[in-house]
Design a protein around this motif. Structure first.
Motif: not given
Length: 169
Positions: A120-126, A163-169
């Protein structure tokens, strides 16, 4: 037959089995049937990549048995669980299978994840009420599905959801 183990297609609205599928576009996937365990299951070495869209489920949005789930974007919510106890029964996070917990937007077969057969590889999304960098799934408690170089930003909503949002560091 009575007592038989259900197959992925019997408990999932969509099954990605041994193939590659990409969800792209602003569409919506809804699984609100109380008998279906997962909106989308990945099995038999399949690969699912989600680029965008809205995904809602009465239970888990995704279940990865053996295969790969890549999430690059989208909105994911299973807090509308049909089990009235699921959202409030936080004791479930320590069970081996925390399937009914609202943070179970993404669920996987623990043994396959541990040996690398489930990726499982997450690089974006809410994700509604699920922090993908701090998973509450049984033996995977505390692990992260977020890729290196990315982080999670949380935002409390007026209805009590987070809401948890995945963003670039």
């Amino acid at each position: 037959p009575a007592g038989a183990t259900p197959t992925m297609d019997a408990v999932s609205a969509i099954v990605v089995s041994g193939t590659e599928v990409v969800f792209q576009g602003k569409g919506t996937v809804i699984n609100d049937h109380e008998e279906a365990g997962y909106a989308i299951a990945v099995t038999d070495g399949g690969t699912l990549t989600v680029k965008e869209g809205n995904f809602y489920s009465a239970h888990d949005v995704f279940y990865v048995k053996d295969g790969t789930l890549n999430i690059e974007g989208g909105f994911f919510d299973c807090s509308k669980d049909v089990d009235p106890n699921a959202k409030n029964d936080y004791s479930q996070i320590t069970r081996d299978y925390a399937d009914c917990h609202p943070s179970s937007v993404i669920n996987c077969y623990d043994d396959a994840y541990v040996v690398g057969a489930c990726i499982i590889n997450i690089t974006g999304g809410t994700f509604v009420n699920m922090d993908p960098s701090n998973v509450h799934e049984g033996r995977l408690h505390g692990c992260s599905f977020v890729a290196d170089g990315y982080k999670v930003v949380s935002e409390a909503q007026s209805n009590g959801d987070v809401w948890y949002t995945v963003v670039a560091e």
